[in-house]
Design an enzyme around this catalytic site. Sequence first.
Site, PDB file in Angstrom:
ATOM      1  N   SER A 110       0.835  -1.214   0.000  1.00 44.54           N
ATOM      2  CA  SER A 110       0.000   0.000   0.000  1.00 44.54           C
ATOM      3  C   SER A 110       0.864   1.256   0.000  1.00 44.54           C
ATOM      4  CB  SER A 110      -0.885   0.038   1.253  1.00 44.54           C
ATOM      5  OG  SER A 110      -1.807  -1.014   1.255  1.00 44.54           O
ATOM      6  N   ILE A 111       0.408   2.246  -0.762  1.00 43.91           N
ATOM      7  CA  ILE A 111       1.105   3.535  -0.763  1.00 43.91           C
ATOM      8  C   ILE A 111       1.099   4.121   0.651  1.00 43.91           C
ATOM      9  CG2 ILE A 111       0.964   5.912  -1.620  1.00 43.91           C
ATOM     10  CD1 ILE A 111      -0.020   4.703  -4.322  1.00 43.91           C
ATOM     11  N   GLN A 123      -9.556  -1.608   7.375  1.00 44.39           N
ATOM     12  CA  GLN A 123     -10.921  -1.782   6.889  1.00 44.39           C
ATOM     13  C   GLN A 123     -11.222  -3.259   6.737  1.00 44.39           C
ATOM     14  OE1 GLN A 123     -11.784  -1.610   2.900  1.00 44.39           O
ATOM     15  NE2 GLN A 123     -13.971  -1.701   3.264  1.00 44.39           N
ATOM     16  N   ASP A 155     -14.481   1.768   8.366  1.00 44.87           N
ATOM     17  CA  ASP A 155     -15.029   1.858   7.018  1.00 44.87           C
ATOM     18  C   ASP A 155     -15.408   3.330   6.863  1.00 44.87           C
ATOM     19  OD1 ASP A 155     -16.765   2.024   4.798  1.00 44.87           O
ATOM     20  OD2 ASP A 155     -17.312  -0.081   5.017  1.00 44.87           O
ATOM     21  N   VAL A 156     -14.792   4.010   5.913  1.00 42.81           N
ATOM     22  CA  VAL A 156     -14.987   5.468   5.824  1.00 42.81           C
ATOM     23  C   VAL A 156     -16.411   5.868   5.445  1.00 42.81           C
ATOM     24  CG1 VAL A 156     -12.557   6.024   5.378  1.00 42.81           C
ATOM     25  CG2 VAL A 156     -14.090   5.546   3.435  1.00 42.81           C
ATOM     26  N   TYR A 195     -10.332   3.923 -16.259  1.00 38.20           N
ATOM     27  CA  TYR A 195     -10.330   4.528 -14.912  1.00 38.20           C
ATOM     28  C   TYR A 195     -11.734   5.003 -14.538  1.00 38.20           C
ATOM     29  CZ  TYR A 195      -7.936   6.478 -10.859  1.00 38.20           C
ATOM     30  OH  TYR A 195      -7.508   6.748  -9.583  1.00 38.20           O
ATOM     31  N   LYS A 241     -11.888  11.087  -8.372  1.00 40.51           N
ATOM     32  CA  LYS A 241     -10.633  11.838  -8.133  1.00 40.51           C
ATOM     33  C   LYS A 241     -10.824  13.320  -8.419  1.00 40.51           C
ATOM     34  CE  LYS A 241      -7.895   8.491  -6.793  1.00 40.51           C
ATOM     35  NZ  LYS A 241      -7.737   8.272  -5.336  1.00 40.51           N
ATOM     36  N   THR A 277      -0.270  -2.058  -6.656  1.00 41.90           N
ATOM     37  CA  THR A 277      -0.870  -2.286  -5.339  1.00 41.90           C
ATOM     38  C   THR A 277      -2.155  -3.079  -5.545  1.00 41.90           C
ATOM     39  OG1 THR A 277      -2.196  -0.283  -5.488  1.00 41.90           O
ATOM     40  CG2 THR A 277      -0.036  -0.044  -4.461  1.00 41.90           C
ATOM     41  N   LEU A 278      -2.797  -3.411  -4.429  1.00 43.36           N
ATOM     42  CA  LEU A 278      -4.067  -4.133  -4.471  1.00 43.36           C
ATOM     43  C   LEU A 278      -5.096  -3.351  -5.293  1.00 43.36           C
ATOM     44  CD1 LEU A 278      -5.001  -6.719  -3.009  1.00 43.36           C
ATOM     45  CD2 LEU A 278      -5.939  -5.248  -1.205  1.00 43.36           C
ATOM     46  N   ALA A 279      -5.222  -2.050  -4.996  1.00 48.27           N
ATOM     47  CA  ALA A 279      -6.220  -1.222  -5.687  1.00 48.27           C
ATOM     48  C   ALA A 279      -5.902  -1.137  -7.180  1.00 48.27           C
ATOM     49  CB  ALA A 279      -6.266   0.173  -5.067  1.00 48.27           C
TER      50      ALA A 279
HETATM   51  N1  LIG Z   1      -1.508   2.404  -7.110  1.00 50.92           N
HETATM   52  C1  LIG Z   1      -1.550   3.370  -8.007  1.00 50.92           C
HETATM   53  O1  LIG Z   1      -1.090   3.234  -9.146  1.00 50.92           O
HETATM   54  C2  LIG Z   1      -2.136   4.713  -7.621  1.00 50.92           C
HETATM   55  C3  LIG Z   1      -1.892   5.830  -8.446  1.00 50.92           C
HETATM   56  C4  LIG Z   1      -2.447   7.041  -8.097  1.00 50.92           C
HETATM   57  C5  LIG Z   1      -3.227   7.152  -6.950  1.00 50.92           C
HETATM   58  N2  LIG Z   1      -3.444   6.049  -6.175  1.00 50.92           N
HETATM   59  C6  LIG Z   1      -4.288   6.203  -4.965  1.00 50.92           C
HETATM   60  O2  LIG Z   1      -3.552   5.831  -3.821  1.00 50.92           O
HETATM   61  C7  LIG Z   1      -4.485   5.513  -2.785  1.00 50.92           C
HETATM   62  C8  LIG Z   1      -4.043   4.208  -2.121  1.00 50.92           C
HETATM   63  O3  LIG Z   1      -4.203   3.123  -3.019  1.00 50.92           O
HETATM   64  P1  LIG Z   1      -3.099   1.976  -3.172  1.00 50.92           P
HETATM   65  O4  LIG Z   1      -2.732   1.951  -4.601  1.00 50.92           O
HETATM   66  O5  LIG Z   1      -2.062   2.101  -2.130  1.00 50.92           O
HETATM   67  O6  LIG Z   1      -3.964   0.633  -2.955  1.00 50.92           O
HETATM   68  P2  LIG Z   1      -4.358  -0.152  -1.624  1.00 50.92           P
HETATM   69  O7  LIG Z   1      -5.379  -1.140  -2.080  1.00 50.92           O
HETATM   70  O8  LIG Z   1      -3.177  -0.661  -0.937  1.00 50.92           O
HETATM   71  O9  LIG Z   1      -5.037   0.972  -0.725  1.00 50.92           O
HETATM   72  C9  LIG Z   1      -6.395   1.340  -0.847  1.00 50.92           C
HETATM   73  C10 LIG Z   1      -6.932   1.423   0.568  1.00 50.92           C
HETATM   74  O10 LIG Z   1      -8.282   1.896   0.559  1.00 50.92           O
HETATM   75  C11 LIG Z   1      -8.927   1.232   1.628  1.00 50.92           C
HETATM   76  N3  LIG Z   1     -10.382   1.297   1.477  1.00 50.92           N
HETATM   77  C12 LIG Z   1     -11.137   0.938   0.415  1.00 50.92           C
HETATM   78  N4  LIG Z   1     -12.450   1.101   0.733  1.00 50.92           N
HETATM   79  C13 LIG Z   1     -12.498   1.564   2.004  1.00 50.92           C
HETATM   80  C14 LIG Z   1     -13.542   1.899   2.902  1.00 50.92           C
HETATM   81  N5  LIG Z   1     -14.828   1.798   2.548  1.00 50.92           N
HETATM   82  N6  LIG Z   1     -13.212   2.349   4.140  1.00 50.92           N
HETATM   83  C15 LIG Z   1     -11.924   2.450   4.525  1.00 50.92           C
HETATM   84  N7  LIG Z   1     -10.887   2.143   3.716  1.00 50.92           N
HETATM   85  C16 LIG Z   1     -11.174   1.701   2.486  1.00 50.92           C
HETATM   86  C17 LIG Z   1      -8.402  -0.196   1.539  1.00 50.92           C
HETATM   87  O11 LIG Z   1      -8.621  -0.898   2.745  1.00 50.92           O
HETATM   88  C18 LIG Z   1      -6.935   0.059   1.269  1.00 50.92           C
HETATM   89  O12 LIG Z   1      -6.235   0.154   2.485  1.00 50.92           O
HETATM   90  C19 LIG Z   1      -5.855   5.453  -3.454  1.00 50.92           C
HETATM   91  O13 LIG Z   1      -6.514   6.691  -3.239  1.00 50.92           O
HETATM   92  C20 LIG Z   1      -5.507   5.302  -4.914  1.00 50.92           C
HETATM   93  O14 LIG Z   1      -6.536   5.763  -5.778  1.00 50.92           O
HETATM   94  C21 LIG Z   1      -2.911   4.840  -6.478  1.00 50.92           C
END
Ligand SMILES: NC(=O)c1ccc[n+]([C@@H]2O[C@H](COP(=O)([O-])OP(=O)(O)OC[C@H]3O[C@@H](n4cnc5c(N)ncnc54)[C@H](O)[C@@H]3O)[C@@H](O)[C@H]2O)c1
Length: 259
Positions: A20-21, A41, A65-66, A159, A166, A197-199
């Site tokens: 995760s970031i 979460q 959970d947000v 996307y 976003k 990442t997972l997302a």
């Molecule tokens: N990975 C990429 O390429 C990338 C690029 C740009 C922006 N981002 C953004 O970075 C952020 C982190 O994503 P990531 O890539 O680290 O993936 P990640 O899956 O590790 O993190 C996403 C997080 O969101 C949480 N989440 C989702 N639904 C939720 C809810 N209802 N309540 C609480 N938490 C919730 C998950 O539990 C997880 O911890 C996100 O906003 C993502 O859009 C990611």
Amino acid sequence: MAGRFEGKQALVLGVANKRSIAWAIARRLREEGAELAFTFQGERIEKGVRDLAESVGGHVVGECDVRSEDDLDRVFAATADAFGGGLDCLVHSVAFAAAEDLEGRFTDTPRDRFWMAVDISAYSLVAAARRAEPLLQARGGGSIVTMTYLGGVRAVPHYNVMGVAKATLDASVRYLAWDLGHSNIRVNAISAGPVRTLAARSIAGFTTMEEMFEQRAPLHRHMDADDCGAAAAYLLSSDAANVTGTTLYVDAGYHAMGM
Ligand SMILES: NC(=O)c1ccc[n+]([C@@H]2O[C@H](COP(=O)([O-])OP(=O)(O)OC[C@H]3O[C@@H](n4cnc5c(N)ncnc54)[C@H](O)[C@@H]3O)[C@@H](O)[C@H]2O)c1
């Protein structure tokens, strides 16, 4: 690294696992001296988040959970307890959209899933900032960072609804910066290039995105979560004391290109 966050306390929303970031940001803040608190979460990831938090001597302030006002109230109250009534930094690194809405046509997004994506990925920043405000004020000000993506300002195939979320998040950063600036609270976003990442894995065609990114970004290289960690540490630190309401692109320059 001795550092910019000695004596500072940060709440980190969005750690799911070590990729995760949010975790890269947390590690960097810890390396520079911060004391950390985490939420998680869902039970599925609880153990993993607890183990990660323990590895950096952090607190776990509960499940969040947000979408739930009660969860948010509870974790911010627990954060205040853990941190003696104050807070210096808030990291918001949370987003979600249904997998079926990250492929196919944006035009076909149903109403309920459109609002779900905006609720989780954008409104959550507003809801968290409102609860963080009195804690940050108790320290004479502080800093909030969220994670965004270019898909909020340009149309990026697949996307889809997340791009709309976003865009809402980006605008929320600017309005929060205006409101909270009066209390010396800064609010900024990092727009990251693709990080595995997972997302990210739930976005159809993510591998193609990565390939195009490397080909077209001025620096012609991949980036990783640690790049976001370094950028977030800057924005959250006093080095960025006069930076608010902005988006810092951490994407090897990709956003600057027209082709
Ligand atoms: N990975 C990429 O390429 C990338 C690029 C740009 C922006 N981002 C953004 O970075 C952020 C982190 O994503 P990531 O890539 O680290 O993936 P990640 O899956 O590790 O993190 C996403 C997080 O969101 C949480 N989440 C989702 N639904 C939720 C809810 N209802 N309540 C609480 N938490 C919730 C998950 O539990 C997880 O911890 C996100 O906003 C993502 O859009 C990611």
